[in-house]
Design a protein around this motif. Structure first.
Motif, PDB file in Angstrom:
ATOM      1  N   ALA A  30       0.803  -1.065   0.050  1.00 32.42           N
ATOM      2  CA  ALA A  30       0.047   0.016  -0.031  1.00 32.42           C
ATOM      3  C   ALA A  30       0.778   1.147  -0.032  1.00 32.42           C
ATOM      4  CB  ALA A  30      -1.069   0.001   1.281  1.00 32.42           C
ATOM      5  N   ASP A  35      -2.928   1.613  -4.061  1.00 32.84           N
ATOM      6  CA  ASP A  35      -4.087   0.603  -3.909  1.00 32.84           C
ATOM      7  C   ASP A  35      -4.338   0.141  -5.486  1.00 32.84           C
ATOM      8  OD1 ASP A  35      -4.417   0.385  -1.297  1.00 32.84           O
ATOM      9  OD2 ASP A  35      -5.718   2.131  -1.218  1.00 32.84           O
ATOM     10  N   ASN A 286      -0.106  -6.384  -7.059  1.00 32.57           N
ATOM     11  CA  ASN A 286      -0.785  -5.270  -7.385  1.00 32.57           C
ATOM     12  C   ASN A 286      -0.964  -5.423  -8.819  1.00 32.57           C
ATOM     13  OD1 ASN A 286       2.156  -4.918  -8.194  1.00 32.57           O
ATOM     14  ND2 ASN A 286       1.802  -2.582  -8.460  1.00 32.57           N
ATOM     15  N   ARG A 326      -9.693  -1.808  -3.346  1.00 40.07           N
ATOM     16  CA  ARG A 326      -8.772  -1.259  -4.076  1.00 40.07           C
ATOM     17  C   ARG A 326      -9.476  -0.656  -5.331  1.00 40.07           C
ATOM     18  NH1 ARG A 326      -4.616  -5.223  -2.609  1.00 40.07           N
ATOM     19  NH2 ARG A 326      -3.129  -4.982  -4.222  1.00 40.07           N
TER      20      ARG A 326
END
Ligand code: SAH
Length: 340
Positions: A30, A35, A286, A326
């Motif tokens: 993060a 995000d 991510n 997210r």
């Protein structure tokens, strides 16, 4: 983190203690890459291959597999679909296919870059520097080439040199980097013969190469390959090829390479269809790379057994991302250099 700490995390089994690793990895994710979850549309453009990798279900020794190579028009139609979905990147992947000619590929890259805002990632295996340079000049942004395992003996065994030429993927990664590509690499977790020490070395190499992207997936045995035909090899492996083991490596990678783009891989979602994708995103990843290969070709890109999705893009990545609080990434989603 010193070697002992890394090894003890790799061997940790207690869910309560592992919770600390997941939380730490998620915090660093993060703080360092935010995000946003970047979406990359994957097109598997050819399953021809001249390599004989013992793990891979499209290796050249599998004579019964029908082979395909998509045409430029077929690829462009999928590229337009990826743009329509609002994704920022297309990934073009294939076996090691000499039928993919340097100039044909250059033209295709120029067309994608000319007609769309997409970043172009190539994952076409071991090619010569002339190809890499031409494709970079044509506008390709990134190249993905996993070194699969840092254990040289294991690698040489699983990935027999073709026509006597030994190709060192680590050297290719350096060449790609000096040509100005964003460079991605990665490994398989739970290969027969792989040890915890090997995984420690893999993590050290990720850090040393300062990789922009790092893909980590469990090894999935394919029954038609030499590795898949010998289930007893697997039971003798030190490192399990499970979702849990893969998540430990993803989380440690996030801690050691905080700014890298790390996908929650399809292989992870294959060994745990209910929640693999989500676990990866919660434990350091991510990026997601939904598969856009046309259905008629998808079953032929048979690198490992995987469920056949029916819709382009597969499971709904947007709802997964939003359910985690997210948001989908905007733009190409380049590797960050600075904490924002
Ligand atoms: N020819 C290209 C692309 C290969 S497919 C190359 O070699 O780079 C992309 C990735 O799929 C490989 O790098 C490997 O990590 C993964 N893969 C292949 N067979 C697999 C298997 N049986 N289980 C898990 N991952 C596999």
């Amino acid at each position: 983190m010193d070697k002992e700490t890394i090894l003890s995390w790799l061997k940790e089994e207690d869910p309560k203690r592992l919770e600390k690793l997941w939380q730490e990895a998620d915090k660093v994710r993060a703080r360092c890459v935010g995000d946003e979850v970047h979406l990359r549309g994957l097109i598997e453009i050819s399953n021809y291959c001249i390599n004989r990798c013992y793990y891979c279900g499209i290796n050249r020794d599998i004579r019964t597999l029908a082979r395909y190579r998509m045409t430029e028009e077929e690829i462009m139609a999928v590229v337009r679909e990826i743009v329509k979905r609002g994704y920022g990147t297309v990934v073009l992947q294939s076996g090691e296919d000499p039928g993919i000619k340097r100039t044909w590929m250059s033209e295709l890259i120029r067309r994608i870059k000319g007609e769309t805002p997409l970043a172009v990632t190539l994952s076409l295996g071991e090619r010569n520097v002339g190809d890499f340079a031409a494709w970079r000049k044509a506008g390709a942004d990134r190249y993905l080439l996993k070194f699969e395992t840092s254990n040289r003996y294991l690698y040489r065994y699983l990935h027999p040199p073709r026509q006597g030429e030994e190709i060192d993927r680590l050297i290719l990664l350096e060449e790609l980097s000096s040509l100005g590509y964003e460079v991605g690499s990665g490994i398989m977790v739970g290969l027969p013969g792989q040890t915890y020490e090997d995984l420690y070395e893999d993590l050290s190499i990720f850090r040393r190469l300062d990789l922009d992207m790092i893909g980590i997936g469990p090894f999935i045995p394919h029954p038609k390959t030499p590795l898949g035909c010998h289930p007893d090899w697997l039971s003798r492996s030190e490192v399990p090829n499970t979702d849990l083991m893969t998540c430990k490596v993803i989380a440690l990678t996030r801690l050691l390479c905080p700014m890298a783009n790390i996908p929650s891989t399809t292989a992870l979602a294959t060994v745990n269809p209910a929640s693999g994708r989500i676990l990866g995103l919660e434990r350091g990843a991510n990026v997601i790379m939904p598969n856009f290969t046309p259905i008629k070709y998808r079953k032929l890109y048979d690198i490992y057994p995987r469920p056949q999705e029916t819709a382009p893009g597969g499971e709904d990545p947007l709802s997964i991302i939003l359910s985690l609080g997210r948001r989908p990434g905007k733009g190409p989603g380049n590797r960050r250099r600075q904490i924002f």
